[in-house]
Every structure is written in C-alpha cells, then in structure tokens.
Design an enzyme around this catalytic site. Structure first.
Site, PDB file in Angstrom:
ATOM      1  N   GLU A 141     -46.425  16.552 -73.347  1.00 45.87           N
ATOM      2  CA  GLU A 141     -47.243  15.897 -74.367  1.00 45.87           C
ATOM      3  C   GLU A 141     -48.674  16.399 -74.266  1.00 45.87           C
ATOM      4  OE1 GLU A 141     -47.421  11.657 -74.311  1.00 45.87           O
ATOM      5  OE2 GLU A 141     -45.259  11.376 -74.578  1.00 45.87           O
ATOM      6  N   GLU A 177     -43.728   8.697 -67.936  1.00 49.36           N
ATOM      7  CA  GLU A 177     -44.908   8.185 -67.243  1.00 49.36           C
ATOM      8  C   GLU A 177     -44.594   6.932 -66.421  1.00 49.36           C
ATOM      9  OE1 GLU A 177     -48.239   7.837 -69.916  1.00 49.36           O
ATOM     10  OE2 GLU A 177     -48.422  10.014 -70.042  1.00 49.36           O
TER      11      GLU A 177
END
Length: 514
Positions: free
Chosen positions: A299, A148
C-alpha cells in the site's frame, strides 16, 4: 488502509537528527559505499510493476464483470484484494489480471489455530484460481495474511505466524507449478527511528518474538516482506521538517537535499528513505538468509481530499503528483534506492486505492484515497505517459474545448445550439437529471457541448473555434461526477461515450466548428 497510525511510526517517527542537509553535500559520495549495503531484491521475478488495491466500501461499486472491463480499459494487470471473493477472482481471470488475495484479520484465529482449517481455506479460496491445471486460471500471485496486525489487531499477533505457516504448508502440499508466496502486510510503524535510514531498527517488543521468525520464514519460502508505506503520514507527522516536495518525489534544490549523516547517501524522496530504513532494520536483526528477502510495497498513496484544517496536504493536485511520480519512479526510472540502487532492487508497489471508499468511517480523508469514484469516473487524472500503458486516464498531451472567457453569452448559446444540433455532438450529459446538468448555466453546458464536438473530431485543428466562442485548454474541466468527453475511459458504466461518433469536418461545419 486504516487509522492515522498507518504509514507512520508513532512518536518516534522523527528525531532531531532527521537528516543533515547540504552541509554534507560537498563530501564525496563515493564513501557512501563504505558500509555494506543490504542485498534486498525487488519483490518477485521480472520487471517491477505498479498495481492498485481494491476496497469494496463503495456505494454502487461496479459489478465484477464491469470491474473486469474497467481494469482492462485502464491496463491494470496487478491488484490487491482484501479478501478472496471468488466472484472478483473469476472476473479478474477474464481481465487477465493477477491478484494478491487477503485473509481478513477476523479470520486469523481460525486459520492460525487449525492447520486443517487453513488447508480447507486454501482448497476453497485459492486452488480454483491457482493454475492447478490447464482449466484453472493462474490469477492469485500471493496471499496477504491479515493487514497491519501489530497495530490494527495486536491480540491476533500470536496466531499470525502460525496462520502464515499453515497456509504456506497447504500450498506446498498442492504442488503448484508456480508457487504462491504467503506473507503479511506490516505497517511502517514497526520500524523505530527510521530517519536517517542508517539508524533504523524494528520495534524491540516485536523484533525477537515476531519479526525475526517472520523474516526467517519468508527467507525459507522465497516470500516478500510486505509493507504499507505512506510518505503522506510521514509528512503529516514531521511538523514541517520534511519538505512537501520531498514527499511528492519532486526534485529538491541541492541546498535542500536530504543526506544520511552516517552513510552520506542522498535521498531525493521520502519513499526511498522509508524503504532503506526497512532494509537497515532487516539487516540489524541478522536473521540468516533474510538479507535476500524482497520488499513488496502493498500500500502507498495520497488522499485527494481531507479536513482543511487537520489535513492541509490532502488535495487532488498533491494526490495526482504523488501517484503520477510514484508510477514513473517504479516503472520508468527504476532507480532502486540509494542503499540498493538499480532496477534489480526496485520494489514494486500497489497504489491505495482504485476507488474512493465513500462508506469508510473516520477522518474525511479516509473516504478519499481513490483514483476513481465507484462508477468509474476519475477523481483526478494522472500524468503517466510512457509508463507501460498503465492507467488509460493519462492526461499527458490531452486538450479540451470550453467556452471562451471573453465570448458573449448569446454567441456561446448559438454555438452550443449548433454543436448539439447540426454538429451532432452528444449532449445527453447536460440534460436535466444527467451528470453534467449542474451547474445549470449556459457557459457550463456550452463547455461540455464544445468539448463533445471537439473530441468527436479528433481534436482537429479549428474544431474548437465556434466563431470565437470556444477555446482550447489543457486543464481538464471535469468536476464532481461530471466527466468531460476528453477524459472518458472505456467502462460499461459510461455507456454514453459509445454514441460519440467521429466524422469528417466539412466546409459547411467550419462556420462554427472550424
């Protein structure tokens, strides 16, 4: 798993045009194919799968060898690591598991600035576990470079793509028989206006300078677009617009089905809507070859506990429902998405996460995303029957024996004495200092003893009678770190289960157990 921004898209997550509801339901769905669906395949070849992520901010984390045994017992063969720890990779090799390994964000500068450093990292961290020859196990399935980065460490964004390219070049030079794809997990927040999916696009600041070149590289190297998708955060940020059931994969009544007004596609869950939003955003960039870039969900998950006021949907029941339904959705239903239907387009997914990372800072929920505590005890028990054997802690068709609500305490005490004595149930866990000693009362201790006997008899008919002091329940009585025998999974850290011996019920036993 990081900040509250994970899984959302900031203030632009929702618009007043979230979805048209059933006012469009009567229109024919055949027109939904009028637009050109994006051709996006499932990540990798073969059947879609569900894996789990493994974070290590855990008190008393299982040793690598115990972790390998634990994964084997839980039938987990796909994991995502956040680094490339050789001890864990060696353990995973013995468990027959495949792993996505990670490059931590703080290593990006070195790898992105120097191809030689990237080549050395591959030689040291990857090749020993890449199946280079018959003596090296093929453990590593992909490399996730950073995590991220656009939101977690935007200052490193200029070196992210160079690091990906350098690592991919080093792997290509190694001439592996099975290529290892290199990508980077992006937060869903890089997608703007994701609802309805047909109007989604990538953040304009990132689209041309980063996302488009990334997609081109992924298309050229047959690597997946890695994404962290959290319907939980979409729900939290929706201000009541998204129904809880829609986020949990629960069927909605026809009057509440969500419909994209531009395609007339119906969405039965938020997860698929998020995937299709990404597909549209990819198509809108019109990068050559990127329409065939597979999506891999690196995820997704749901917290089992959080601050009651700030996170009311963080509960064990909701976490159980989301993750159980996710597994069923991917492994059994394999529907793909409304925009890319069918098993061939079903994206694989990694559940965040295997263990509660109790050492993580931040909101209460940050420490409560795990399926298990660090010692291998389930936080809650999933319902995943028929999901290809994934997760040995399935609760489907399980039953337990506990003290009957209306039984007198003297009868309960006598029955417990028999179960732990002549009945030969293993009552170690209810002794002082052991995991099920508290609460220290007769009914709690008896319930454990009754279940230990009941399970030792293979849940045979009559083995939970105890002269009326016992009763069968399908509700798991495990609590905190106290795991009842009916919930046991095979791990080295739960050695007490090895003493549980099955034997035949005899007529003499029937006065209590029968």
């Amino acid at each position: 798993m990081g900040s509250w921004s994970r899984g959302g898209s900031g203030s632009s997550l929702l618009t007043p045009l979230l979805f048209f509801l059933l006012s469009l339901h009567s229109l024919s769905l055949t027109v939904a194919t009028a637009g050109s669906p994006v051709v996006v395949s499932a990540a990798g070849s073969g059947e879609p799968y569900v894996g789990v992520t493994i974070g290590t901010a855990v008190t008393n984390l299982l040793s690598p060898s115990d972790l390998a045994d634990f994964l084997r017992a839980q039938h987990i063969t796909r994991v995502r690591l956040y680094d490339a720890d050789p001890r864990l990779l060696s353990a995973l090799a013995s468990a027959g598991a495949r792993a996505i390994v990670g490059v931590p964000n703080d290593e990006l500068l070195a790898l992105g600035s120097s191809p030689a450093t990237a080549a050395a990292w591959v030689a040291r961290r990857v090749l020993p576990f890449a199946g280079v020859n018959s003596s090296t196990p093929a453990v590593i399935s992909a490399i996730a470079v950073g995590d991220e980065v656009p939101t977690a460490l935007p200052s490193a964004l200029p070196v992210l793509l160079p690091a990906i390219r350098s690592l991919a070049s080093a792997l290509a030079a190694a001439n592996l028989s099975s290529p290892i794809p290199v990508s980077t997990p992006l937060p869903f927040s890089v997608v703007e206006d994701p609802f309805p999916p047909s109007q989604a696009f990538f953040n304009q600041t990132l689209a041309k300078t980063f996302v488009a070149p990334l997609l081109a590289h992924l298309a050229n190297t047959s690597a997946p677009l890695m994404l962290n998708l959290y319907p939980y955060y979409s729900l939290m940020q929706s201000d009541g617009v998204i129904p809880l059931d829609n986020a949990l994969f629960r069927p909605l009544p026809p009057s509440l089905e969500m419909v994209d007004p531009n395609t007339l596609l119906h969405y039965t869950n938020v997860f698929d809507a998020m995937l299709d939003a990404v597909r549209v955003a990819v198509r809108n960039l019109n990068v050559s070859g990127s329409g065939g870039v597979p999506i891999l969900v690196t995820e997704t998950g749901w917290p089992s506990y959080g601050d009651r006021r700030a996170e009311p949907y963080a509960s064990k029941d909701n976490a159980d429902t989301y993750n159980s339904n996710l597994i069923k959705h991917v492994l059994q239903d394999k529907p793909g998405t409304p925009m890319a239907p069918g098993a061939a387009a079903q994206s694989s997914a990694y559940i965040y996460e295997l263990f509660n990372e109790d050492l993580r800072p931040g909101p209460v929920s940050e420490a409560n995303w795990g399926l298990f505590y660090g010692n291998g005890t389930p936080v809650y028990l999933l319902h995943v029957s028929g999901a290809g054997g994934l997760l040995g802690n399935d609760t489907t068709d399980r039953s337990f024996c506990v003290a009957a609500d209306d039984a007198e305490e003297k009868a309960v005490q006598a029955a417990m004495d028999w179960a732990c004595g002549p009945g030969r149930a293993d009552c170690t866990a209810i002794q002082p200092g052991q995991g099920c000693y508290l609460p220290n009362d007769v009914r709690s201790h008896a319930s454990y003893a009754f279940d230990a006997y009941y399970q030792s008899q293979g849940r045979a008919a009559g083995s939970c009678y105890f002269q009326g002091a016992g009763m069968v329940t399908t509700t798991d009585p495990s609590h905190d770190n106290c795991l009842f025998p009916g919930s046991w999974v095979t791990t080295p850290n739960l050695a007490a289960q090895a003493t549980l011996q099955r034997r035949q019920v005899t007529p003499r036993d029937l006065q209590y157990g029968g």
